[in-house]
Structures are given as structure tokens and as C-alpha cells.
Design an enzyme around this catalytic site. Structure first.
Site, PDB file in Angstrom:
ATOM      1  N   LYS A   1       0.850  -1.192   0.000  1.00 13.51           N
ATOM      2  CA  LYS A   1       0.000   0.000   0.000  1.00 13.51           C
ATOM      3  C   LYS A   1       0.888   1.246   0.000  1.00 13.51           C
ATOM      4  CE  LYS A   1      -4.378   0.787   2.298  1.00 13.51           C
ATOM      5  NZ  LYS A   1      -5.049   0.647   3.590  1.00 13.51           N
TER       6      LYS A   1
HETATM    7  C1  E4P Z   1      -8.345   1.509   3.571  1.00 15.52           C
HETATM    8  O1  E4P Z   1      -7.577   0.714   3.104  1.00 15.52           O
HETATM    9  C2  E4P Z   1      -8.222   2.129   4.896  1.00 15.52           C
HETATM   10  O2  E4P Z   1      -7.546   1.228   5.731  1.00 15.52           O
HETATM   11  C3  E4P Z   1      -9.539   2.401   5.553  1.00 15.52           C
HETATM   12  O3  E4P Z   1     -10.625   2.031   4.745  1.00 15.52           O
HETATM   13  C4  E4P Z   1      -9.641   3.710   6.234  1.00 15.52           C
HETATM   14  O4  E4P Z   1     -10.920   3.834   6.796  1.00 15.52           O
HETATM   15  P1  E4P Z   1     -11.291   4.965   7.857  1.00 15.52           P
HETATM   16  O5  E4P Z   1     -11.531   6.243   7.142  1.00 15.52           O
HETATM   17  O6  E4P Z   1     -12.560   4.455   8.509  1.00 15.52           O
HETATM   18  O7  E4P Z   1     -10.144   5.051   8.813  1.00 15.52           O
END
Ligand code: E4P
Length: 222
Positions: free
Chosen positions: A86
Site C-alpha cells: 500500500k
Molecule cells: C483503507 O484501506 C483504509 O484502511 C480504511 O478504509 C480507512 O478507513 P477509515 O476512514 O474508517 O479510517
């Protein structure tokens, strides 16, 4: 549409996988750090996740330079074949996406908030682009209309990058993402478990079992 769990919690991942509906997992430094405090170390946690999940598992780099991201990405990839690296959606991130693609390492461009960002990460070779719908809703923007727009833009030019709807906060996000034709929705376990609930299912099952309880079981053929 694929369902990913957005968590690093082993119990949640084990439970979700046992339901047969989990296609992968996404994590981020916030989710990982919650599981590490006083419990285990990064490598042990990640190795455990990778033994439970057959599908893609996104692990995020924490470097902010392209070289640092690439080095971290290579190390993360060594932890398992299903690791997806990522990468933040920045200029350095674009450079890292390009290099990692040339090394055949799958990537997930995170923190996407606009169509233009989604186009840039697709051109740089991201396997997945992760638009954060909930965080847009939080600032009174319409997260789901971004998904519609990215779908249209990607389809206009046959980009192969998959749309991974992230920052999902409730079941309606999942339904809308599916109707738009997003490739993946990643969600917290709390949202995932709500997808199967319906009060009419519970009510119907209760009535079936009550009616069944009334009959004389000695007349059953088996
Ligand atoms: C995506 O890969 C992120 O880990 C995640 O969806 C972030 O979500 P949040 O905005 O609820 O922290």
C-alpha cells in the site's frame, strides 16, 4: 464484487474467513498499531494474517520517499505471495508505484480523494486505487459520487486498476459500491457482519421453528 476486511485483528479475520465471504484484507498503520500495543510484533502479526487469508493482504509502507517505499515494499512482499504493497497517493508514491510494477509487485494506492488522483495512480501502474468514501462524507462531500466518477473515467480508457472502495462506514456504502460496479469494498468487521442481517429473516426463522416445535416428532419419517 470482492469483499475485503479492513482490519488487522486476528479474531475478526478468522471469523470473517470462516463465513466464506472474505476475499482479502486491507490494513493501515493505524489498524496495525492497535493490534501491536503490548501484544505482539509486526512480523508475527502479519505472518498470522497471511496464513489465514488466501486473497490479497494490503500492507502499508511508512516511508515518504520513493526509494524508501520501494525498499519497504520489497521487504513486505517477502512476507507472503499475497502481499499487496500500500502506497500513499503522492508524487513520491507515483514513482514507487512505477518501480514496484516493474518488479511485478502488486500495489494499492491509498488515500485517493479525486478522479485525477485515481487517473494518476492508474497510469503509474497501481493494481488497486483506494478512494476513501467515508472521509469524504465526513467533510460534507459525496464519497459515492467519486466512485461513480472513477468508474466512468476508468471505463472510458480501459484502465486495469481496480477500484477498492475504502473508508466504508455502513452497509449502504457497500450496496451502492456494488451497484456502481466497484471492484472491491473493504470494510470494518462491524459493517461486514451487518450485511447478512435482516429483521424479516430473523422473524421468519423464529416462526418456522415455533411451528416445527408444535408437531408430534414421533410421526417424522427420519
Ligand atoms: C483503507 O484501506 C483504509 O484502511 C480504511 O478504509 C480507512 O478507513 P477509515 O476512514 O474508517 O479510517
Amino acid at each position: 464484487m470482492k469483499f475485503f476486511l479492513d482490519t488487522a485483528n486476528i479474531k475478526e479475520i478468522e471469523e470473517g474467513v470462516s463465513w466464506g465471504c472474505v476475499d482479502g484484507v486491507t490494513t493501515n498503520p493505524t489498524l496495525i498499531s492497535k493490534e501491536l500495543v503490548g501484544k505482539t510484533d509486526f512480523k508475527t502479526l502479519v505472518k498470522k494474517i497471511l496464513t489465514i487469508v488466501e486473497g490479497p493482504v494490503s500492507l502499508e509502507v511508512t516511508s515518504i520517499t520513493a526509494d524508501g517505499m520501494v525498499e519497504e515494499g520489497k521487504k513486505l512482499k517477502k512476507l507472503g505471495n499475497n502481499v499487496v504493497v500500500k502506497i500513499p497517493t503522492t508524487i513520491e508514491g507515483l514513482k514507487a508505484l512505477k518501480v514496484l510494477k516493474s518488479l511485478n509487485i502488486k500495489t494499492n494506492a491509498t488515500l485517493v480523494f479525486s478522479v485525477n488522483q485515481a487517473l494518476m495512480v492508474a497510469k503509474a501502474g497501481a493494481t488497486y486505487a483506494s478512494p476513501f468514501v467515508g472521509r469524504l462524507d465526513d467533510i460534507s462531500e459525496d464519497g459515492m459520487s467519486l466512485i461513480e466518477d472513477i468508474r466512468e473515467a476508468y471505463d472510458n480508457y480501459d484502465f486495469e486498476t481496480k477500484i477498492l472502495v475504502a473508508s466504508v462506514r455502513h452497509p449502504i456504502h457497500v450496496k451502492e459500491a456494488a451497484l456502481i460496479g466497484a471492484d472491491v469494498a473493504t470494510m470494518p468487521f462491524d459493517v461486514f457482519k451487518k450485511l447478512i442481517n435482516h429483521p424479516k429473516t430473523e422473524e421468519g426463522l423464529k416462526r418456522f421453528l415455533e411451528d416445527w416445535a408444535k408437531i408430534d416428532k414421533s410421526k417424522l419419517m427420519f
